[in-house]
Design a protein around this motif. Structure first.
Motif, PDB file in Angstrom:
ATOM      1  N   ASN A 140       0.859  -1.197   0.000  1.00 23.44           N
ATOM      2  CA  ASN A 140       0.000   0.000   0.000  1.00 23.44           C
ATOM      3  C   ASN A 140       0.892   1.243   0.000  1.00 23.44           C
ATOM      4  OD1 ASN A 140      -2.149   1.751   0.172  1.00 23.44           O
ATOM      5  ND2 ASN A 140      -2.692   1.204   2.278  1.00 23.44           N
ATOM      6  N   LEU A 141       1.554   1.488  -1.123  1.00 21.88           N
ATOM      7  CA  LEU A 141       2.602   2.500  -1.182  1.00 21.88           C
ATOM      8  C   LEU A 141       2.096   3.902  -0.884  1.00 21.88           C
ATOM      9  CD1 LEU A 141       4.646   1.309  -4.287  1.00 21.88           C
ATOM     10  CD2 LEU A 141       4.771   0.570  -1.905  1.00 21.88           C
ATOM     11  N   ALA A 142       0.863   4.205  -1.236  1.00 21.23           N
ATOM     12  CA  ALA A 142       0.325   5.543  -1.007  1.00 21.23           C
ATOM     13  C   ALA A 142      -0.421   5.645   0.318  1.00 21.23           C
ATOM     14  CB  ALA A 142      -0.605   5.947  -2.156  1.00 21.23           C
ATOM     15  N   ALA A 143      -0.344   4.604   1.116  1.00 21.00           N
ATOM     16  CA  ALA A 143      -1.028   4.574   2.414  1.00 21.00           C
ATOM     17  C   ALA A 143      -2.514   4.894   2.264  1.00 21.00           C
ATOM     18  CB  ALA A 143      -0.370   5.551   3.386  1.00 21.00           C
ATOM     19  N   ILE A 144      -3.158   4.250   1.303  1.00 23.33           N
ATOM     20  CA  ILE A 144      -4.596   4.446   1.083  1.00 23.33           C
ATOM     21  C   ILE A 144      -5.346   3.997   2.336  1.00 23.33           C
ATOM     22  CG2 ILE A 144      -6.585   3.754  -0.305  1.00 23.33           C
ATOM     23  CD1 ILE A 144      -4.614   5.595  -1.741  1.00 23.33           C
ATOM     24  N   PRO A 145      -6.242   4.849   2.861  1.00 20.79           N
ATOM     25  CA  PRO A 145      -6.926   4.543   4.133  1.00 20.79           C
ATOM     26  C   PRO A 145      -8.149   3.650   3.944  1.00 20.79           C
ATOM     27  CG  PRO A 145      -7.567   6.711   3.364  1.00 20.79           C
ATOM     28  CD  PRO A 145      -6.551   6.212   2.372  1.00 20.79           C
ATOM     29  N   TYR A 146      -7.923   2.410   3.544  1.00 21.90           N
ATOM     30  CA  TYR A 146      -9.026   1.494   3.265  1.00 21.90           C
ATOM     31  C   TYR A 146      -9.869   1.226   4.511  1.00 21.90           C
ATOM     32  CZ  TYR A 146      -6.717   0.312  -1.165  1.00 21.90           C
ATOM     33  OH  TYR A 146      -6.143   0.357  -2.411  1.00 21.90           O
ATOM     34  N   GLY A 147     -11.181   1.201   4.291  1.00 17.48           N
ATOM     35  CA  GLY A 147     -12.119   0.781   5.311  1.00 17.48           C
ATOM     36  C   GLY A 147     -12.742  -0.531   4.895  1.00 17.48           C
TER      37      GLY A 147
END
Length: 560
Positions: A140-147
């Motif tokens: 998750n290189l862009a640190a996407i804040p998945y829920g």
């Protein structure tokens, strides 16, 4: 967004020597279609011998380094970093609907798309891919804040723990989708090697060697018209010189590499067909400093270093006067792409070489210049190692200029000509003193600053942080302002947050900005036409960008 690889730098970078390794037909013979026209395209990067790995998520994999991952695996949308404000166009998905707060998206996966093994692409595959990135932080290189993530047929819904306003375009346009039925069997996708790639793209793997890789077009099952280029032949050259030689003699037709004396060395070899296109983006490159190492954890020292770096010399000598235009603004924003984002406090405030001012600043901060040697407040000489891959000629020249600049204030620097793969690992793990590297780019300045300063990307030395903050800069103020900008409800709130971001960047100098970034290319129209250029900038020209497949699909035989 990984860029380094256009013209011996171009973001910096490139490779050098020797011919193509055996991998089928010679690049100058055979493989002709019935009409006698060439039906393959030769693509190159100067990144040295590769170890086989077709993992599309790892920036260090051969598929990502040289660029063929985008011919195998596809994103949901196609986003154009050359025109970042333009809406993305449907690709593997036909639509994406966002909630007003950008914390929820509903994506519709295209009917009729199949993986190269014949199985259909479904919403479950997309949900699986997103959950994979959510589960494995290193992917998750862009640190996407998945829920929460769920799929129902071809409809996929994802929620996020914070606004996706600054992420949404690049996320949809630069996240490759993978098949669940194969990837759920991979124990650890952060380390396990992928040698039998199956994607939704129009190509499949034909052969691999450490220097050359060949892809061949699928026979059937691709969701749109198949490309007219029937075979892609990728070569990883030793360095920029080797890559440039291949471009000049016609054995390579498409690359992202820095070319010194590019007109004489490349364009003049075939003025009718050889071209260079280097469109700027809202990103930069410069000198990252490891802020965990004393005395470089002192902002005053970093300020002084920035004050003596001669950006004009780097542009004219290292970047051949074309590749990375000088960044003048103290905010680090390139012109004209970033002009509208310079806040009131810094309008008209530009970088200028000021050796006397740097010496005075250091003296006031407790440093002492004894002859030609600078000592820190503890009495130790100030020394550092400047490092970049040996084949990236523009960056190596830039480091030599910086070395000379720093000597004017008594800092003793040495230049390390690193192995490219080792350099990538060491930079991501924070094992360096100072290095030239690029930032991410996007539709706002957020991506640029986030690459350099975001505390959410902060990792201990020795733990990889491929998404950014390579210098381990720890500023809660900057992290909060980046968060505030990303989640702002209106432009006024974004402007307030941006003012804080720029204040931290200017006063604490986590990275010394030097030049504007580009996603360009050196290419030939002798065999293939339809390339993007200033008259039709439909996508990035760099073959390692996610737009690479869109470029390939635009190409037609020159004699057609």
């Amino acid at each position: 967004m990984q860029r380094r690889k256009l013209f011996a730098v171009a973001l910096a970078g490139v490779l050098a020597t020797g011919g193509l390794a055996a991998c089928g037909d010679s690049p100058n013979s055979g493989n002709k279609n019935a009409a006698g026209a060439k039906n393959y395209l030769t693509i190159g990067m100067p990144n040295g011998p590769q170890t086989e790995n077709h993992n599309p998520f790892l920036t260090t994999s051969a598929a990502a380094s040289i660029g063929w991952r985008w011919a195998l695996y596809e994103p949901l949308m196609m986003w154009n970093p050359v025109k970042p404000a333009d809406p993305y166009k449907p690709w593997l998905a036909t639509g994406a609907e966002w909630s007003p707060d950008f914390k929820k998206v509903t994506v519709t996966v295209r009917d009729g798309a199949t993986w190269s093994d014949g199985k259909p692409v479904t919403g479950d595959d997309v949900a699986f891919t997103w959950n994979l990135l959510k589960k494995f932080e290193a992917l998750n290189l862009a640190a996407i804040p998945y829920g929460d993530i769920s799929a129902s047929g071809n409809t996929v819904t994802a929620t996020f723990t914070r606004s996706m306003f600054v992420y949404k375009d690049a996320w949809l346009g630069q996240t490759p989708m993978v098949p669940k039925h194969l990837w759920e069997g991979i124990k650890d996708p952060t380390t396990d090697t992928v040698k039998n790639p199956v994607g939704s793209g129009p190509y499949t793997l034909k052969s691999f060697t450490p220097q050359t890789t060949t892809l061949t077009v699928r026979e059937s099952g691709y969701w749109q018209d198949l490309p007219q280029v029937k075979e892609l032949r990728y070569t990883s050259y030793t360095d920029n010189n080797a890559q440039t030689t291949a471009l000049a003699d016609g054995s390579n037709e498409w690359s992202f590499v820095f070319i010194p004396n590019y007109k004489q060395v490349f364009l003049d070899k075939d003025p009718a067909h050889y071209k260079v296109w280097a469109p700027p983006v809202l990103g930069i490159h410069g000198l990252y400093i490891n802020t965990t190492k004393a005395p470089f954890n002192d902002p005053k020292l970093r300020q002084a270093m920035s004050m003596v770096v001669n950006r004009e010399d780097i542009f004219n000598q290292a970047e051949a006067g074309y590749f990375h235009p000088v960044v003048n603004s103290v905010t680090g924003l390139p012109s004209p792409a970033g002009d509208a984002y310079v806040t009131e406090a810094y309008k008209g405030k530009n970088q200028a070489v000021d050796v006397a001012g740097a010496k005075a600043l250091l003296q006031s901060a407790g440093y002492k210049l004894n002859g030609t040697t600078l000592s820190d407040p503890s009495g130790k000489p100030v020394t550092l190692t400047l490092t970049d891959p040996s084949g990236w000629s523009d960056y190596q020249t830039s480091l030599e200029i910086v070395k000379s600049n720093l000597a004017e204030i008594g800092i003793v620097a040495k230049v390390d000509k690193a192995n490219q793969d080792a350099w990538f690992r060491n930079v991501e793990e924070g094992k360096f003193d100072a290095t030239f590297r690029w930032t991410n780019g996007g539709s706002t300045p957020w991506n640029l600053y986030q690459t350099v300063m975001d505390g959410k990307l902060l990792k201990p030395i020795g733990t990889a942080s491929p998404g950014g903050n390579f210098g381990r800069f720890d500023s809660p103020e900057a992290t909060k302002a980046l968060e505030d900008y990303a989640n702002a409800a209106d432009d006024a709130a974004r402007t307030t947050a941006l003012a804080t971001i720029q204040k931290v960047f200017v006063e604490q100098v986590p990275m010394i900005p030097v030049g504007a970034d580009n996603v360009g290319m050196a290419y030939s129209t002798k065999n293939w036409v339809g390339w993007p250029d200033d008259t039709n900038p439909y996508g990035a020209g760099q073959p390692t960008q996610a737009n690479a497949l869109d470029v390939i699909l635009h190409l037609k035989p020159a004699n057609s």
